[in-house]
Design an enzyme around this catalytic site. Structure first.
Site, short mmCIF file in Angstrom:
data_model
loop_
_atom_site.label_atom_id
_atom_site.label_comp_id
_atom_site.label_asym_id
_atom_site.label_seq_id
_atom_site.Cartn_x
_atom_site.Cartn_y
_atom_site.Cartn_z
N PHE A 164 -139.70 45.22 52.96
CA PHE A 164 -140.15 46.18 53.96
C PHE A 164 -138.96 46.64 54.79
O PHE A 164 -139.06 47.18 55.83
CB PHE A 164 -141.23 45.58 54.87
CG PHE A 164 -140.88 44.25 55.49
CD1 PHE A 164 -140.21 44.20 56.72
CD2 PHE A 164 -141.21 43.06 54.87
CE1 PHE A 164 -139.90 42.98 57.30
CE2 PHE A 164 -140.90 41.84 55.44
CZ PHE A 164 -140.23 41.80 56.66
N TYR A 189 -128.36 37.17 61.37
CA TYR A 189 -129.57 36.97 62.16
C TYR A 189 -129.81 35.55 62.65
O TYR A 189 -130.70 35.32 63.47
CB TYR A 189 -130.78 37.47 61.35
CG TYR A 189 -130.76 38.97 61.21
CD1 TYR A 189 -131.18 39.79 62.25
CD2 TYR A 189 -130.25 39.58 60.06
CE1 TYR A 189 -131.14 41.17 62.15
CE2 TYR A 189 -130.19 40.96 59.95
CZ TYR A 189 -130.63 41.75 60.99
OH TYR A 189 -130.57 43.12 60.89
#
Length: 419
Positions: free
Chosen positions: A419, A133
């Protein structure tokens, strides 16, 4: 990434917002991308409910889903205590048959464009593979501590007032509202904490047998001082016996306390559960007090791990949304090839009361990429350390030290749950 047209497949042509009736297929592809192990029905049901299809993307090759990406809507605490809207990037997966065809890049491109259009200045994620990322502008901004504590060999010193705290067992679901009230009071005090929006409170009650690894169902103790609920701990116990006697393990899921005495009482309880000799701890704040209360930190075997990655989607709005613990007046030259609207010079002025960040023609004091700004944003990674690593360049003498002190946080940022 490879060429987008390998095998005649163009991921942009099959990229679209998820429809509700496609969720099962979409989520099934995601599970396969992470190994194909089925999840418990209660986990699947919760994530189906939490998924915002209008904020989720799929890439389709004909009728086959080959890419997934979602974005929860979070409110995240930043230094100074403000709650800032952040897109919680999640459920990112690419089919193994379609790797190196631009699927991920196409989803990240569309997703950041969408986040900008929603007016959310930040995007955040947890990375299954950290190397992925950075090229999309995400920087590692928070870290966490994992530990394996030998509770039969380690003693805990506790602060005054600990004996005033009363602990009682309770069914986790029965005290959920009281526990959530404690959590909500803690959110403004630590950067990186997430406001618990409707439905997310159920995450802490997930207890599939497949995830217990031989441990008990989820247990809970609630702490009270003066009749008020001031903390809680959720945990499991994995019984075991060795040649010399009991050797069980306490597995901590989460713990929260409103004051040092409550925290200490909860940790002392976990250290002293009968028939156990070990406490397994995952994902705790790097500055948590128990690390300084134990008699032997080596027998706790603490390990540091990256947690939350932050990406500034709107540099000006993001930097203006937080405060700075020392006055700053600095011009950044920001590089951001993936989100070019952020590129250029920004003047940040701020202190403990507030900040502004506007475009400027003035000469830059520091040059860096948006990835470094993301890493330093919550105050847990210093600009000075990034400068020493060669990732921030100082053009005005003293500017790096000034900005580094201003960006820092006395309280370590922490992501309370995944999450």
């Amino acid at each position: 990434m490879g060429n987008d047209d390998i095998g005649g497949f163009d991921p942009t042509s099959g990229l679209r917002v998820l429809r509700q009736d496609e969720w099962d297929t979409w989520y099934g592809m995601l599970l396969r991308a992470f190994g194909g192990v089925p999840e418990a029905a209660e986990e699947v049901a919760l994530y189906r409910e939490l998924t915002r299809c209008d904020r989720s993307l799929g890439v389709w090759d004909g009728d086959e889903c080959v890419g997934t990406a979602g974005a929860f809507a979070f409110g995240m605490t930043v230094p100074g205590g403000a709650r800032v809207s952040a897109a919680g990037v999640t459920m990112v997966g690419v089919a193994a048959t379609h790797r190196r065809r631009g699927v991920l890049t196409s989803m990240m491109r569309r997703q950041l464009d969408d986040v900008r259009s929603w007016g959310e200045p930040l995007a955040v994620l947890t990375a299954s593979e950290p190397a992925i990322y950075g090229r999309f502008g995400y920087g590692a901004a928070t870290f966490q501590v994992n530990a394996e504590i030998e509770t039969d060999r380690v003693r805990l010193s506790v602060p005054d007032g600990t004996d005033d705290v009363r602990l009682r067992y309770a069914e986790p679901a029965d005290v959920l509202d009281a526990c959530e009230a404690v959590y909500a009071r803690l959110v403004p005090g630590r950067p990186g904490m997430l406001e618990r929006r409707p439905g997310w409170e159920r995450l802490g009650l997930l207890d599939p047998e497949s995830a217990r690894e031989g441990a008990s169902p989820l247990q809970c103790v609630v702490a009270r001082r003066g009749g008020e609920v001031t903390g809680y701990a959720r945990f499991r116990v994995r019984p075991d016996w060795g040649p010399t006697g009991p050797a069980g393990t306490v597995v901590l899921q989460d713990l929260a306390g409103l004051d040092p005495a409550t925290e200490a009482a909860l940790w002392r309880f976990l250290f002293g559960i009968d028939l156990t000799t070990r406490l397994t701890v995952r994902g705790r704040p790097v500055d948590e007090a128990w690390q300084y209360q134990v008699s032997d930190i080596r027998r706790c075997r603490p390990q540091l791990r990256d947690a939350l990655y932050v990406r500034l989607v709107d540099v000006g709005a993001a930097l203006a949304a937080r405060t700075y613990q020392a006055p700053v007046d600095v011009v950044f030259e920001v590089e951001d090839a993936f989100c070019p609207w952020n590129e250029g010079r920004w003047r940040l002025t701020g202190d403990t009361k507030g900040a502004s960040c506007e475009r400027t023609p003035d000469a830059p004091d520091l040059t860096l990429t948006v990835r470094e700004l993301g890493a330093a944003y919550l105050g847990g990674v210093t600009l000075g350390s990034l400068g020493a690593a060669g990732r921030v360049r100082e053009l005005r003498p003293g500017a790096l030290a000034e900005a580094s002190v201003g960006f820092a946080s006395d309280v370590a940022p922490w992501l309370p749950h995944g999450f």
